[in-house]
Design an enzyme around this catalytic site. Structure first.
Site, PDB file in Angstrom:
ATOM      1  N   HIS A  82     -25.887  33.517 -13.189  1.00 37.51           N
ATOM      2  CA  HIS A  82     -24.531  33.969 -12.865  1.00 37.51           C
ATOM      3  C   HIS A  82     -23.853  34.403 -14.157  1.00 37.51           C
ATOM      4  O   HIS A  82     -23.910  33.696 -15.163  1.00 37.51           O
ATOM      5  CB  HIS A  82     -23.707  32.850 -12.209  1.00 37.51           C
ATOM      6  CG  HIS A  82     -22.310  33.297 -11.920  1.00 37.51           C
ATOM      7  ND1 HIS A  82     -21.968  33.976 -10.762  1.00 37.51           N
ATOM      8  CD2 HIS A  82     -21.176  33.231 -12.663  1.00 37.51           C
ATOM      9  CE1 HIS A  82     -20.689  34.287 -10.802  1.00 37.51           C
ATOM     10  NE2 HIS A  82     -20.180  33.843 -11.947  1.00 37.51           N
ATOM     11  N   ASP A 161     -13.963  28.262  -0.720  1.00 38.35           N
ATOM     12  CA  ASP A 161     -13.765  29.091  -1.912  1.00 38.35           C
ATOM     13  C   ASP A 161     -13.292  30.484  -1.541  1.00 38.35           C
ATOM     14  O   ASP A 161     -12.456  31.071  -2.232  1.00 38.35           O
ATOM     15  CB  ASP A 161     -15.052  29.195  -2.736  1.00 38.35           C
ATOM     16  CG  ASP A 161     -14.823  30.095  -3.942  1.00 38.35           C
ATOM     17  OD1 ASP A 161     -13.988  29.716  -4.775  1.00 38.35           O
ATOM     18  OD2 ASP A 161     -15.410  31.188  -4.012  1.00 38.35           O
ATOM     19  N   ARG A 168      -5.768  32.504  -4.942  1.00 33.84           N
ATOM     20  CA  ARG A 168      -5.587  32.469  -6.403  1.00 33.84           C
ATOM     21  C   ARG A 168      -5.358  33.866  -6.952  1.00 33.84           C
ATOM     22  O   ARG A 168      -4.571  34.078  -7.877  1.00 33.84           O
ATOM     23  CB  ARG A 168      -6.806  31.827  -7.068  1.00 33.84           C
ATOM     24  CG  ARG A 168      -6.868  30.327  -6.852  1.00 33.84           C
ATOM     25  CD  ARG A 168      -8.225  29.771  -7.233  1.00 33.84           C
ATOM     26  NE  ARG A 168      -8.588  30.123  -8.570  1.00 33.84           N
ATOM     27  CZ  ARG A 168      -9.843  30.374  -8.980  1.00 33.84           C
ATOM     28  NH1 ARG A 168     -10.850  30.281  -8.138  1.00 33.84           N
ATOM     29  NH2 ARG A 168     -10.084  30.707 -10.219  1.00 33.84           N
ATOM     30  N   SER A 183     -15.191  27.112  -8.310  1.00 30.45           N
ATOM     31  CA  SER A 183     -15.385  28.272  -7.436  1.00 30.45           C
ATOM     32  C   SER A 183     -16.799  28.831  -7.622  1.00 30.45           C
ATOM     33  O   SER A 183     -17.546  29.031  -6.656  1.00 30.45           O
ATOM     34  CB  SER A 183     -14.329  29.324  -7.795  1.00 30.45           C
ATOM     35  OG  SER A 183     -14.668  30.582  -7.311  1.00 30.45           O
ATOM     36  N   LYS A 187     -20.465  27.954  -4.945  1.00 34.50           N
ATOM     37  CA  LYS A 187     -21.263  28.996  -4.287  1.00 34.50           C
ATOM     38  C   LYS A 187     -22.710  28.938  -4.754  1.00 34.50           C
ATOM     39  O   LYS A 187     -23.641  29.081  -3.960  1.00 34.50           O
ATOM     40  CB  LYS A 187     -20.665  30.376  -4.581  1.00 34.50           C
ATOM     41  CG  LYS A 187     -19.374  30.607  -3.824  1.00 34.50           C
ATOM     42  CD  LYS A 187     -18.714  31.912  -4.187  1.00 34.50           C
ATOM     43  CE  LYS A 187     -18.097  31.881  -5.563  1.00 34.50           C
ATOM     44  NZ  LYS A 187     -17.063  32.819  -5.847  1.00 34.50           N
TER      45      LYS A 187
HETATM   46  N1  URA Z   1     -15.588  34.329 -10.019  1.00 36.00           N
HETATM   47  C1  URA Z   1     -15.564  33.423  -9.010  1.00 36.00           C
HETATM   48  O1  URA Z   1     -16.437  33.416  -8.166  1.00 36.00           O
HETATM   49  N2  URA Z   1     -14.551  32.525  -8.991  1.00 36.00           N
HETATM   50  C2  URA Z   1     -13.578  32.501  -9.908  1.00 36.00           C
HETATM   51  O2  URA Z   1     -12.716  31.669  -9.825  1.00 36.00           O
HETATM   52  C3  URA Z   1     -13.611  33.455 -10.940  1.00 36.00           C
HETATM   53  C4  URA Z   1     -14.636  34.357 -10.967  1.00 36.00           C
END
Ligand code: URA
Length: 431
Positions: A82, A161, A168, A183, A187
């Site tokens: 990621h 999320d 957010r 967050s 995932k």
């Molecule tokens: N990417 C995400 O998936 N979540 C965040 O809070 C910021 C970037």
């Protein structure tokens, strides 16, 4: 449970109990807690932060808000990557087939771009026929057979999320380390991967330009991953200027293919190989003296990675041989003087590419497949006044003026002295 008590506890600097956190995540996901109340709690967390224990419970509750994919039928070891996002960051496109060519399976659930950073799915969607949406069954089947998948996260994965991130985004509460870490990691953990390498960017084009904040984010995410049984390592990598030479969807696919064929810009190859080596080591397929280990540099050079790319694209309906879209209009930005290009600001190039049509301002906006920027010179290159520096690509010539405005005011500088050569991979964080 009373939401006002929960908000007041955090607002006043107290610690939320496990029950309060679990109740809030569940109640907000189900629509029992209103957006304005959730916003107030998020703002309180933004200012007061979360303790390590609160963060662990918060992340666990987000994972438990949905399904967790079962990858136990995939025989190869699973490892994902990621990135916290940057300009010209097309690493996933190269890394996914590359790591698969070296023996692992890569379950890569990705997102779309927002603001000045691009999204992997937008880039892949510039390939004619390629589909981002897969059922969970098809996702696992492709992982089992060819090993490489880049796909959109399904609605069942960490639904808390999905709601919280959208909130957010419109309440000024994105830039909070515990909220970002939970967050991203909820995932990735729900995706079912056994191992994860995080590419945490710092520099002008990154989420957190400051290296200390990037380090804190990396350490927080590594802690969450390892505590949840996902072997996790992070690299801190520089995002002071565009990675590679292109920013924009189809332009980045073309550059990725050049890397997969054994060429491509040195900086992009360096970051990709560093991440590939970490991914392979996490699942026992590296370092190079490990029996059966394949050197990722060799897999790029000898065509194995490119073959894995073609298979990956075709498995999702794409035609790896089809021509990619090309923008009908171009505009050249020339060097303002003679000397060495000392500055090509990453964020400015990202904003310019976005204004050309490569990115979106709101989630619902469409993106152009062909718009973007080609950097004909990078910091450290010798340039002469009037020589082409950047090639801007757009579907609509009216977009050039907005892009040029983003590149004015110090985004580009030429000086007599070469700028210091930045270290691309600054640090490795494993705990
Ligand atoms: N990417 C995400 O998936 N979540 C965040 O809070 C910021 C970037």
């Amino acid at each position: 449970m009373d939401i006002i008590d929960v908000i007041r506890t955090k607002r006043d600097g107290g610690t939320l109990s496990d029950e309060q956190i679990r109740w809030f995540i569940d109640a907000y996901t189900k629509g029992i807690v209103a957006d304005e109340q959730a916003s107030a709690l998020l703002m309180a967390i933004f200012f007061r932060s979360l303790t390590a224990h609160e963060l662990a419970t918060w992340t666990r509750a987000m994972i438990d808000s949905g399904e967790r994919l079962d990858l136990s039928t995939v025989t190869r070891p699973t490892v994902d990557k990621h990135s916290t996002g940057g300009v010209g960051d097309k690493v996933s496109l190269i890394l996914t087939p590359l790591v698969v060519a070296c023996g692992a399976a890569v379950p890569q659930l990705s997102g779309r771009g927002l603001g000045h950073t691009g999204g992997t799915l937008d880039k892949m969607e510039s390939i004619p026929g390629w589909q981002a949406l897969l059922s969970n069954e098809r996702f696992v089947e492709i992982l089992r057979t060819s090993g490489a998948v880049i796909a959109a996260a399904g609605a069942g994965l960490a639904p808390a999320d999905r709601k919280l991130y959208a909130l957010r985004d419109v309440t000024g509460t994105v830039e909070s380390i515990p909220l970002i870490a939970s967050s991203i990691m909820s995932k990735k953990i729900a995706e079912g991967t056994s191992a994860l390498v995080l590419d945490v960017k710092f520099g002008s084009g990154a989420f957190f330009p400051d290296v200390a904040q990037a380090r804190e984010l990396a350490t927080t995410m590594v802690g969450i991953g390892n505590a949840n049984g996902v072997k996790t390592v992070a690299l801190l990598t520089a995002m002071e200027t565009v990675l590679g030479r292109t920013a924009g969807n189809a332009l980045e696919v073309t550059e990725s293919i050049a890397c997969l064929r054994g060429g491509g810009p040195a900086d992009l190859v360096e970051v990709t190989l560093a991440l590939a080596r970490e991914m392979l080591a996490l699942v026992g397929l590296g370092p190079l003296d490990t029996p059966g280990a394949v050197d990722p540099a060799t897999a790029l050079a000898d065509g194995r990675a490119y073959r894995a790319w073609c298979e990956m694209v075709a498995a999702q309906g794409g035609d790896p041989d089809a021509p990619l879209p090309v923008a009908p209009h171009r505009h050249i930005v020339v060097a303002p003087g003679s000397g060495v290009l000392s500055r090509l600001d990453c964020r400015a190039v990202g904003i310019a590419a976005w204004r050309l049509g490569a990115g979106r301002a709101r989630k619902e906006d469409p993106v152009s497949a062909s718009a973007g920027i080609v950097c004909l010179a990078k910091p450290g290159d010798a340039v002469r006044a009037g020589e082409p520096l950047l090639e801007l690509h757009a579907d609509d010539p009216e977009r050039f003026s907005g892009a040029l405005a983003a590149l004015a005011d110090g985004a580009i500088a030429v000086s007599d002295e070469a700028p210091p050569v930045p270290r691309l991979v600054l640090e490795r964080i494993a705990s």
